[in-house]
Design an enzyme around this catalytic site. Sequence first.
Site, PDB file in Angstrom:
ATOM      1  N   GLU A   1       0.835  -1.209   0.000  1.00  0.00           N
ATOM      2  CA  GLU A   1       0.000   0.000   0.000  1.00  0.00           C
ATOM      3  C   GLU A   1       0.866   1.254   0.000  1.00  0.00           C
ATOM      4  OE1 GLU A   1      -2.406  -0.615   3.438  1.00  0.00           O
ATOM      5  OE2 GLU A   1      -3.397  -2.381   2.578  1.00  0.00           O
TER       6      GLU A   1
ATOM      7  N   GLU B   1      -4.399  -9.673   2.535  1.00  0.00           N
ATOM      8  CA  GLU B   1      -5.466  -9.313   3.465  1.00  0.00           C
ATOM      9  C   GLU B   1      -6.738 -10.134   3.303  1.00  0.00           C
ATOM     10  OE1 GLU B   1      -3.029  -5.447   3.166  1.00  0.00           O
ATOM     11  OE2 GLU B   1      -3.481  -7.192   1.932  1.00  0.00           O
TER      12      GLU B   1
END
Length: 249
Positions: A115, A135
């Site tokens: 990210e 995730e």
Amino acid sequence: MTGTILTEDAGDGVRIVTLNRPHRLNAIVPELLDDLNHALEAADRDPAIRAIVLTGAGRAFCSGDDLKDFGTQAADEPGTRAYIERIQDVTRNLVLGDTPIIGAIRGWAVGGGLEWVINCDFAIAAEGTRFFFPEIAWGVFVTGGVSELLPRLVGLQRARELIMLGERFDAAQAREWGLVYKVVPDATLRDEALNLARRIAALPVGPVRDLRRILARRDALAPAMAAETDATVRGFLDPATAARIGAFK
């Protein structure tokens, strides 16, 4: 500052910010988040700093959330939400601050680490770098504005592939998809990042700042990040998520 972040002024208006938990592949813990936010905010306030190089100590950029601390992070809703907001604050500082960010990325860039790569204005990757989002497989959700930023970079279908399926990819693929600016030998990574940072630092401040603000598209990013936070909190508090992570550990 607790030592999880190192800073170094490299001259010519450039500051290097280094994630410094190499024994855990620079995995994310609350102390690192606090120190990183502090370092980014301090650089952004300093008129002498006109570009930041973000990198990681050791053999990884960042391996994502430190799973050994998951029980503490998921203890209750207020604490979990506060923790996720600290993660989101890093993206706010990276994307919405006034100082351009150049990522110098090597080794693993996983989850939150990936990210932050996406949050950089330019990311330069060493040839052996590997990336993926774990995730969804754990039962949680991406943060970092990725639900808004990644489809802009790679298109909606590939964004689904990378986030939902957690497909792993290398530096060459990241370059082909537009996720990184350049791929270089590991030995030249620091020099390449510093050269680009100095080039950007030499540009007129006002237009660079304005371009970053316009491209950030705050009106779209803010609601996406709020939705990400809600989804991540739900995932952290789901007992099935704790079972998956407990089995892995």
